[in-house]
Write a protein that holds these residues in place. Structure first.
Motif, mmCIF file in Angstrom:
data_model
loop_
_atom_site.group_PDB
_atom_site.id
_atom_site.type_symbol
_atom_site.label_atom_id
_atom_site.label_comp_id
_atom_site.label_asym_id
_atom_site.label_seq_id
_atom_site.Cartn_x
_atom_site.Cartn_y
_atom_site.Cartn_z
ATOM 1 N N GLY A 36 -3.155 -7.382 10.459
ATOM 2 C CA GLY A 36 -1.740 -7.124 10.063
ATOM 3 C C GLY A 36 -0.711 -7.943 10.860
ATOM 4 O O GLY A 36 -0.499 -7.893 12.337
ATOM 5 N N GLU A 76 -13.719 -3.430 14.012
ATOM 6 C CA GLU A 76 -12.491 -3.486 13.910
ATOM 7 C C GLU A 76 -12.182 -3.556 15.296
ATOM 8 O O GLU A 76 -12.609 -2.960 16.415
ATOM 9 N N ARG A 79 1.833 -5.810 12.964
ATOM 10 C CA ARG A 79 1.148 -5.133 14.017
ATOM 11 C C ARG A 79 0.843 -6.350 15.297
ATOM 12 O O ARG A 79 1.251 -6.088 16.502
ATOM 13 N N ARG A 127 0.823 -1.130 -0.046
ATOM 14 C CA ARG A 127 -0.013 0.201 -0.168
ATOM 15 C C ARG A 127 1.049 1.127 -0.041
ATOM 16 O O ARG A 127 1.934 1.304 0.826
ATOM 17 N N LYS A 152 -7.696 -0.126 -2.281
ATOM 18 C CA LYS A 152 -6.755 1.060 -2.120
ATOM 19 C C LYS A 152 -6.217 1.284 -3.437
ATOM 20 O O LYS A 152 -5.264 0.312 -3.689
ATOM 21 N N GLU A 193 -4.814 -0.227 15.552
ATOM 22 C CA GLU A 193 -5.907 -1.247 14.836
ATOM 23 C C GLU A 193 -5.268 -2.565 14.423
ATOM 24 O O GLU A 193 -4.284 -2.621 13.838
ATOM 25 N N ILE A 194 -5.593 -3.675 14.691
ATOM 26 C CA ILE A 194 -5.176 -4.841 14.537
ATOM 27 C C ILE A 194 -5.905 -5.755 13.484
ATOM 28 O O ILE A 194 -5.197 -6.325 12.673
ATOM 29 N N TRP A 195 -7.191 -5.696 13.627
ATOM 30 C CA TRP A 195 -7.844 -6.624 12.722
ATOM 31 C C TRP A 195 -9.170 -6.052 12.187
ATOM 32 O O TRP A 195 -9.830 -5.192 12.990
ATOM 33 N N ASN A 196 -9.652 -6.318 11.435
ATOM 34 C CA ASN A 196 -11.055 -5.758 10.551
ATOM 35 C C ASN A 196 -11.814 -6.851 9.993
ATOM 36 O O ASN A 196 -11.083 -7.633 9.270
ATOM 37 N N TRP A 246 3.521 2.470 13.355
ATOM 38 C CA TRP A 246 2.643 1.113 12.742
ATOM 39 C C TRP A 246 2.236 1.318 11.252
ATOM 40 O O TRP A 246 1.606 0.282 10.679
ATOM 41 N N TYR A 247 2.981 1.936 10.459
ATOM 42 C CA TYR A 247 2.408 2.083 8.943
ATOM 43 C C TYR A 247 3.641 1.454 8.184
ATOM 44 O O TYR A 247 4.786 2.086 8.311
ATOM 45 N N LEU A 248 3.204 0.811 7.143
ATOM 46 C CA LEU A 248 4.326 -0.081 6.398
ATOM 47 C C LEU A 248 3.712 0.222 4.983
ATOM 48 O O LEU A 248 2.396 0.223 4.672
ATOM 49 N N GLY A 277 -9.038 -9.232 7.977
ATOM 50 C CA GLY A 277 -7.881 -8.924 7.513
ATOM 51 C C GLY A 277 -6.946 -8.448 8.909
ATOM 52 O O GLY A 277 -7.326 -7.469 9.646
HETATM 53 P P1 ATP Z 1 -5.511 1.879 9.304
HETATM 54 O O1 ATP Z 1 -6.883 2.519 9.485
HETATM 55 O O2 ATP Z 1 -4.561 1.443 10.343
HETATM 56 O O3 ATP Z 1 -4.828 2.436 8.129
HETATM 57 P P2 ATP Z 1 -6.939 0.090 7.521
HETATM 58 O O4 ATP Z 1 -8.234 0.353 8.033
HETATM 59 O O5 ATP Z 1 -6.686 0.876 6.327
HETATM 60 O O6 ATP Z 1 -5.726 0.504 8.689
HETATM 61 P P3 ATP Z 1 -7.622 -2.457 6.790
HETATM 62 O O7 ATP Z 1 -7.754 -2.222 5.244
HETATM 63 O O8 ATP Z 1 -8.724 -2.528 7.605
HETATM 64 O O9 ATP Z 1 -6.639 -1.597 7.461
HETATM 65 O O10 ATP Z 1 -6.658 -3.627 6.847
HETATM 66 C C1 ATP Z 1 -6.644 -4.746 8.048
HETATM 67 C C2 ATP Z 1 -5.482 -4.729 8.729
HETATM 68 O O11 ATP Z 1 -4.067 -4.658 8.064
HETATM 69 C C3 ATP Z 1 -5.536 -3.711 9.642
HETATM 70 O O12 ATP Z 1 -6.257 -3.979 10.763
HETATM 71 C C4 ATP Z 1 -3.900 -3.674 10.017
HETATM 72 O O13 ATP Z 1 -3.719 -4.410 11.191
HETATM 73 C C5 ATP Z 1 -3.339 -4.207 9.000
HETATM 74 N N1 ATP Z 1 -2.704 -3.038 8.254
HETATM 75 C C6 ATP Z 1 -3.303 -2.209 7.098
HETATM 76 N N2 ATP Z 1 -2.606 -1.018 6.718
HETATM 77 C C7 ATP Z 1 -1.344 -1.368 7.297
HETATM 78 C C8 ATP Z 1 -0.177 -0.891 7.055
HETATM 79 N N3 ATP Z 1 -0.031 0.206 6.236
HETATM 80 N N4 ATP Z 1 1.071 -1.061 7.708
HETATM 81 C C9 ATP Z 1 0.945 -2.077 8.414
HETATM 82 N N5 ATP Z 1 -0.346 -2.602 8.756
HETATM 83 C C10 ATP Z 1 -1.564 -2.462 8.161
#
Ligand code: ATP
Ligand code: MG
Length: 612
Positions: A243, A180, A246, A72, A553, A213-216, A83-85, A241
Motif C-alpha cells: 500500500g 505478509e 501506508r 475497496r 474482494k 501490514e505494509i506488503w503482501n 490505516w484503512y482507505l 502488493g
Molecule cells: P489488511 O489485512 O490490512 O486489511 P489486506 O490483507 O486486505 O490488508 P492485501 O490484499 O494483502 O491487504 O493488500 C496488499 C497491501 O495493500 C496491504 O499490505 C496494504 O499495505 C495495502 N492495503 C490493503 N487494503 C488497504 C486499505 N483498505 N487501505 C490502505 N491500504 C490497503
C-alpha cells in the motif's frame, strides 16, 4: 527515518528497483474491471492480471511491476481509523512461472531495508507465514528465506488460511500461501485482556494498531480440484502488493495515512471549509470525507464514465458521496463543497493520473449535482430518523424496523450503511435482514414494471442481451458438467446478436462435446427452470457454492442468480453476477454454438446464439 520521502519518490524507487531486477513496468489499469461482471472495482494490482496468473502469456513478459489505483469498500466501516482507505494505490511486482519464493522475499526485504532504497530498520519488521493444515504444508520455505535474511524466529508468526492464504478463484483453481510484512509502530503492546490472548503480547494478528501490514507476497503454487484436493501447479506465480499510503506514512513517521502528502492537502481543504475546528471528537468525520471524496473523484475521473446511480459502481459512488455529505454536516459545512475538494484531488494527482485532468468537468459537475440532490433529502431524513429513535428509546427497544430503514432508503436516499451508522451512534441496531428482503422484493417489482413497459417490442435489443446473459450461465455449467469441473468464466462479452465466453482449457473441444453441451443447455431451456436472484453477503454466496470469476474482494453484498427447479429443488447453476437475467429459461429459444476457437494460450472461446 531522518530524511522525508515523497510518495512520488516511493513510486519511482519501487519501479526503478524492480526494473533493475528485470521487470517490465505496466500502466495502472482502469478502476472498473474489464469483462468481469462479478466484481465492481479493481481491488488489487493483481486483479487485471488474473488471466496471466492462470497461464495466458503476457505481452510484456514473465516479470512485471506497476502501481495500480484500487477501490475497496469491504472495510468501509473501518475508514476513519489510521490505516484503512476506500481508495488507495498498490505497488506490485509479479512473476508468471519465473522466480518464486526465495527471490520474491529477498527483493521485498532488500527494497524495504536497504539504505539505497527505503532504509527501514529490519528490527521494525515482523513477518507472517502460512501455518499449514490438512490441505497444504506449513510454509517453511518462506520462513527459512526470512530467517536467512536476519529476521529472528520470534518475529515470524504462523497463521492459518484465514490470514495467510489466497484463493482459489471459484471452487477450484490456483491458490497458495502468502507471507505478509508488518511494521511495528512502536506503540505499546495492547492492554492485557484486549490482545488476542489474555496475558500474551500482541502480534501482527492483532487489530490494535501496533503492527501495520505494509506488503503482501502471495505464492500461487497449488490448484484446488473439484474433489477439494490441492495439487502442485506447473506454473508457480508470485503476486505482491504494497500500500503506497501506508508505506509513505511509515517512512515519514506519520501516525496515519492522512498526514502523508497523498491525503494531507485534501484534509486541509476540508478543514478550511469546516465551521468547527477538527479535534479528536470529529477527526473520524474529517478523515471519512477526505477518503470518500478522493475515492469519488477517482471513480468519476475513470475513463469508464461512471456516474452516481442506484446500481453497481454508480451506487458505490453515490454512497461515498452521500456519506461524505452526511459527515460534512457534522463539521457544520452547509454550502456545497464537494467540487471544491475534488479540485484539490485533481490538482494533487493529475500528473500521475492524467485522466483526472481530462475528465475534470465531469467530476466537478457530477459531484455538485449529487450533493445538491442529496442535501435536500438529508435534512428531512434526519428528522424522521431522530423521531424514530425517540420512539424506540421510549419503548425501550433496540432495533430500528426494516420498514423505517427501507423508507429512508427509498424516499430519502439513505444507503443502508448510513442508517446503520446513525443508529450505531445512538446505540441502536437496524433489522438488516428485513431490509435486504424488502429491497429484493422491491427490485423484483420494478424489474417486472420495466419488462411490461418494454413489451411493445421497443426493448428487443436489451431483451436479447438479457436472454444471452442467462444462456451464458447455462453454458458455463454445461461445460463444467460435460467437459471439466475446472472450467470457469475467464471473460465474457455479449451483444444483442451473440454471446462470447472464454474459459481455461488446454485443448480444443471435440465435435461430440460441443453437441453434448448444446443438448444439455437446450434440455435445461425446455425444462423451464426458474431463474432467481438473491442479494446476499459474499460469505453466504460462498457457503451456497455460487460460482464467481475469482476470489478478489467483492462488494460486501453480491447478487447471486440461481437457475433451478423449485419443485424438485434441483439447482442447475448458481453464479455471482450483476445480471440482468430472464425469469424462466423457457424464454431463451434454441441455443446453438457457432464457433469454438482458441483465444490465447490455454484459453478457449465459444461464440453462441439463441434462435427463436
Ligand atoms: P489488511 O489485512 O490490512 O486489511 P489486506 O490483507 O486486505 O490488508 P492485501 O490484499 O494483502 O491487504 O493488500 C496488499 C497491501 O495493500 C496491504 O499490505 C496494504 O499495505 C495495502 N492495503 C490493503 N487494503 C488497504 C486499505 N483498505 N487501505 C490502505 N491500504 C490497503
Ligand atoms: Mg494482506
Amino acid at each position: 527515518m531522518s530524511q522525508k520521502v515523497s510518495s512520488q519518490e516511493i513510486r519511482e524507487k519501487f519501479l526503478q528497483f524492480f526494473k533493475e531486477k528485470g521487470h517490465a513496468v505496466i500502466p495502472s489499469a482502469s478502476l472498473i474491471p474489464e469483462n468481469d461482471p462479478t466484481v465492481l472495482f479493481t481491488t488489487a494490482g493483481m486483479h487485471p492480471l488474473v488471466p496471466f496468473l492462470l497461464g495466458e502469456k503476457h505481452p510484456s513478459g514473465k516479470r512485471l511491476c506497476n502501481f495500480q489505483k484500487c477501490v475497496r469498500t469491504g472495510d468501509i466501516d473501518r475508514i476513519g481509523d489510521a490505516w484503512y482507505l476506500s481508495f488507495f494505490e498498490m505497488l506490485g511486482n509479479w512473476s508468471f512461472g519465473d522466480y518464486f519464493k526465495k527471490e520474491a522475499i529477498e527483493w521485498s526485504f532488500e527494497f524495504l531495508s536497504s539504505k539505497k532504497w527505503l532504509g527501514i530498520e529490519k528490527e521494525k519488521l515482523s513477518i507472517t507465514v502460512f501455518a499449514g493444515d490438512k490441505d497444504a504444508g506449513r510454509d517453511e520455505e518462506s520462513a527459512r528465506a526470512w530467517k536467512e535474511l536476519g529476521i529472528p524466529e520470534e518475529r515470524i508468526f504462523y497463521f492459518p488460511k484465514s490470514e495467510n492464504w489466497w484463493g482459489p478463484a471459484g471452487l477450484t483453481g490456483p491458490c497458495g500461501p502468502c507471507t505478509e510484512m508488518f511494521y511495528d509502530t512502536g506503540k505499546p503492546y495492547c492492554i492485557k485482556g484486549k490482545g488476542p490472548k489474555i496475558n500474551e503480547q500482541c502480534n501482527p494478528g492483532c487489530k490494535c494498531g501496533k503492527f501495520v501490514e505494509i506488503w503482501n507476497d502471495v505464492f500461487m503454487q497449488y490448484n484446488k480440484t473439484a474433489e477439494g484436493k490441492f495439487i502442485p501447479l506447473k506454473q508457480k506465480n508470485v503476486d505482491t502488493g504494497m500500500g503506497l499510503e501506508r508505506i509513505t506514512a511509515i517512512l515519514n513517521s506519520c501516525k496515519s495515512n492522512f498526514e502523508t502528502d497523498l491525503l494531507e492537502g485534501i484534509m486541509r481543504a476540508i478543514q478550511s471549509v469546516s465551521k468547527v475546528s477538527v479535534s479528536e471528537s470529529n477527526l473520524a468525520s474529517a478523515r471519512i470525507i477526505t477518503d470518500h471524496l478522493r475515492a469519488a473523484t477517482f471513480i468519476l475521473g475513470d475513463e469508464k464514465g461512471i456516474t452516481p446511480s442506484n446500481v453497481d459502481q454508480g451506487y458505490v459512488l453515490r454512497r461515498l458521496i452521500r456519506r461524505a455529505v452526511r459527515h460534512a454536516r457534522l463539521l457544520g459545512i452547509e454550502e456545497n463543497f464537494t467540487a471544491k475538494i475534488a479540485v484539490e484531488v485533481i490538482e494533487r494527482f493529475k500528473s500521475v493520473y492524467p485522466e483526472l485532468g481530462k475528465n475534470r468537468n465531469r467530476i466537478l459537475t457530477e459531484l455538485d449535482k449529487e450533493e445538491s440532490k442529496f442535501k435536500s433529502l438529508l435534512e428531512k431524513g434526519l428528522k424522521l430518523v431522530s423521531k424514530e429513535f425517540e420512539t424506540l428509546r421510549a419503548g425501550k427497544k433496540k432495533t430500528l424496523a426494516a420498514k423505517t430503514a427501507f423508507d429512508l432508503y427509498q424516499s430519502f436516499g439513505f444507503p443502508l450503511e448510513m442508517t446503520q451508522e446513525l443508529a450505531k451512534e445512538q446505540g441502536f441496531k437496524v433489522d438488516e435482514e428485513g431490509f435486504e428482503k424488502m429491497l429484493s422484493e422491491h427490485q423484483e417489482i420494478s424489474r417486472k414494471g420495466a419488462e411490461q413497459k418494454f413489451s411493445g417490442g421497443l426493448a428487443d435489443h436489451s431483451e436479447a442481451v438479457t436472454r444471452l446473459h442467462t444462456a451464458t450461465h447455462l453454458l458455463n455449467e454445461a461445460l463444467r458438467k460435460i467437459v471439466s469441473p475446472n472450467i470457469h468464466q475467464k471473460g465474457s462479452n455479449i451483444t444483442s446478436e451473440r454471446l462470447r465466453f472464454d474459459f481455461p482449457l488446454e485443448r480444443k473441444l471435440t465435435q461430440e462435446e460441443i453437441k453434448k453441451v448444446e443438448d444439455l443447455v437446450n434440455l435445461k431451456i425446455q425444462e423451464g427452470l426458474t431463474v432467481e436472484m438473491e442479494v446476499m453477503s459474499l460469505e453466504k454466496a460462498k457457503a451456497v457454492k455460487a460460482q464467481g470469476v475469482f476470489e478478489g474482494k467483492y462488494a460486501e453484498n453480491v447478487k447471486v442468480y440461481t437457475v433451478w427447479n423449485p419443485h424438485t429443488q434441483e439447482v442447475f447453476s448458481r453464479e455471482i453476477c450483476g445480471g440482468p437475467h430472464v425469469k424462466n429459461t423457457k424464454e431463451l429459444g434454441k441455443f446453438k454454438i457457432v464457433k469454438e476457437e482458441s483465444s490465447a494460450a490455454g484459453i478457449r472461446r465459444i461464440k453462441a446464439v439463441l434462435e427463436n
